[in-house]
Write a protein that holds these residues in place. Structure first.
Motif, PDB file in Angstrom:
ATOM      1  N   ILE A 162       1.001  -1.342   0.014  1.00 42.89           N
ATOM      2  CA  ILE A 162       0.235   0.034   0.064  1.00 42.89           C
ATOM      3  C   ILE A 162       0.802   1.057   0.073  1.00 42.89           C
ATOM      4  O   ILE A 162       1.734   1.247   0.808  1.00 42.89           O
ATOM      5  CB  ILE A 162      -0.941  -0.119   1.302  1.00 42.89           C
ATOM      6  CG1 ILE A 162      -1.652  -1.428   1.275  1.00 42.89           C
ATOM      7  CG2 ILE A 162      -1.937   1.226   1.141  1.00 42.89           C
ATOM      8  CD1 ILE A 162      -2.726  -1.777   0.256  1.00 42.89           C
ATOM      9  N   GLY A 208      -1.507  -1.063  -3.878  1.00 42.06           N
ATOM     10  CA  GLY A 208      -2.851  -0.423  -3.047  1.00 42.06           C
ATOM     11  C   GLY A 208      -2.815   0.823  -2.801  1.00 42.06           C
ATOM     12  O   GLY A 208      -1.676   1.505  -2.685  1.00 42.06           O
ATOM     13  N   ASP A 221      -8.238   1.370  -0.507  1.00 48.62           N
ATOM     14  CA  ASP A 221      -8.557  -0.105  -0.584  1.00 48.62           C
ATOM     15  C   ASP A 221      -8.668  -1.059   0.696  1.00 48.62           C
ATOM     16  O   ASP A 221      -9.532  -1.688   0.754  1.00 48.62           O
ATOM     17  CB  ASP A 221      -7.258  -0.775  -1.576  1.00 48.62           C
ATOM     18  CG  ASP A 221      -7.242  -0.154  -2.864  1.00 48.62           C
ATOM     19  OD1 ASP A 221      -8.355  -0.075  -3.553  1.00 48.62           O
ATOM     20  OD2 ASP A 221      -6.402   0.156  -3.525  1.00 48.62           O
TER      21      ASP A 221
END
Length: 253
Positions: free
Chosen positions: A187, A220, A224
């Motif tokens: 992420i 990501g 998300d």
């Protein structure tokens, strides 16, 4: 006002990244949100984003690895917003290194924030959930729980959170409390930017390289993960407990 709109959520590590996105998302769904982070002042942007959208939030400084601070923070939430019945254990730190270079402090710091912090927060909040006969606890694990070079401490902590999640699901289920874990893959946050710096790569190049290894061909975003957390925190997830959901852009085993 619906029952969900009356509920109070605590999100730890909510000053930025996944925690901030989660706090904003839960507030958008009608919850009053306590934005917890080590530095109360750092929570300002998250709180302002929530209140600007018409939501209700309060910033609270708390070291989640300190039992007295946790108790005081949860009591303040209960007095200010109401009894917390949604808890997102997101607070985390990195102290990456290979085993032979990893200090005892590197190990202890990561364990204390991730594992001890989740334990203390859950213990302090569960009494409010049991009284309400409703609760949602979401713990942030990681794809690193499956093992990752240079992260013996972080991987062990994130794997431990999965066992913690499953055990609490067994213990608290009869009180209407569900406990689940979300395990993000790559992420794009300040934390992954720090990892890029540690390995000597520019963050854009680091993300591009990571994306080539992800089936959906992108890294990501905090939203998300917030989307998955929001599902576990909602009424619709009342028959889902003890689960670990990998939010990683593809299958992980």
């Amino acid at each position: 006002m619906s029952t969900t709109e009356q509920r109070v959520a605590i999100v730890t590590g909510a000053a930025r990244g996944i925690g901030a996105a989660t706090a904003v998302r839960l507030a958008a769904e009608g919850r009053a949100v306590a934005v917890l982070d080590l530095d109360e002042g750092a929570c300002k942007d998250t709180v302002e984003a929530i209140t600007a959208a018409g939501g209700k939030a309060v910033a609270i400084g708390c070291d989640v690895s300190d039992g007295a601070q946790v108790e005081a923070a949860v009591e303040r939430v209960a007095a200010t917003l109401g009894a917390p019945t949604v808890l997102v254990n997101n607070a985390g730190v990195l102290r990456d290194n290979l085993l032979f270079k990893m200090s005892e402090s590197d190990w202890d710091t990561v364990m204390n924030v991730h594992l001890r912090g989740a334990f203390l927060m859950a213990k302090a909040c569960q009494k409010h959930m049991v009284d309400a006969q409703f609760g949602r606890i979401v713990n942030l694990s990681s794809s690193s729980a499956l093992g990752n070079r240079g992260q013996a401490n972080y991987s062990a902590a994130k794997a431990g959170l999965q066992g913690f999640t499953k055990t609490l699901a067994i213990e608290l289920g009869k009180f209407g409390v569900t406990v689940n874990a979300v395990a993000p893959g790559f992420i794009a946050t300040e934390m992954t930017a720090a990892t890029a710096a540690r390995v000597g790569m520019g963050f854009e190049d680091f993300q591009a390289a990571a994306a080539t290894q992800i089936p959906v061909q992108r890294v990501g975003r905090p939203d998300d993960v917030a989307n998955a957390i929001a599902f576990f925190a909602g009424d619709a997830a009342g028959f889902v407990s003890g689960q670990v959901l990998y939010v990683a852009g593809g299958p992980l085993s």
